[in-house]
Motif scaffolding. Sequence first.
Motif, short mmCIF file in Angstrom:
data_model
loop_
_atom_site.label_atom_id
_atom_site.label_comp_id
_atom_site.label_asym_id
_atom_site.label_seq_id
_atom_site.Cartn_x
_atom_site.Cartn_y
_atom_site.Cartn_z
N TYR A 1 0.84 -1.20 0.00
CA TYR A 1 0.00 0.00 0.00
C TYR A 1 0.87 1.23 0.00
O TYR A 1 1.83 1.33 0.74
N SER B 1 0.06 5.29 0.33
CA SER B 1 -0.97 6.28 0.60
C SER B 1 -0.95 7.37 -0.47
O SER B 1 0.11 7.89 -0.81
N PRO C 1 -2.99 -8.29 2.54
CA PRO C 1 -2.70 -6.86 2.50
C PRO C 1 -1.63 -6.49 3.54
O PRO C 1 -1.62 -7.03 4.64
#
Length: 66
Positions: A14, A16, A47
């Motif tokens: 991930y 941001s 994840p």
Amino acid sequence: MSGKRPTEIRSVPYRSPADAPFGVEVMSFARMRAMGPPSRRRAPQRPQFHVLGVVDRGVGHHTVDC
């Protein structure tokens, strides 16, 4: 639960978005579904971030490995 363990679990990193306050990104399930093919969503994945899902109607299935 079927008792079968997947042979491979895809890691999902991930990053941001620059405009996400405090590194928290909010999106609808519809937008999330549009981000990739259904086969990728149905395959086991891990994840590298926390996921908080809010469902206000309908039915779904989710499995978490320990």
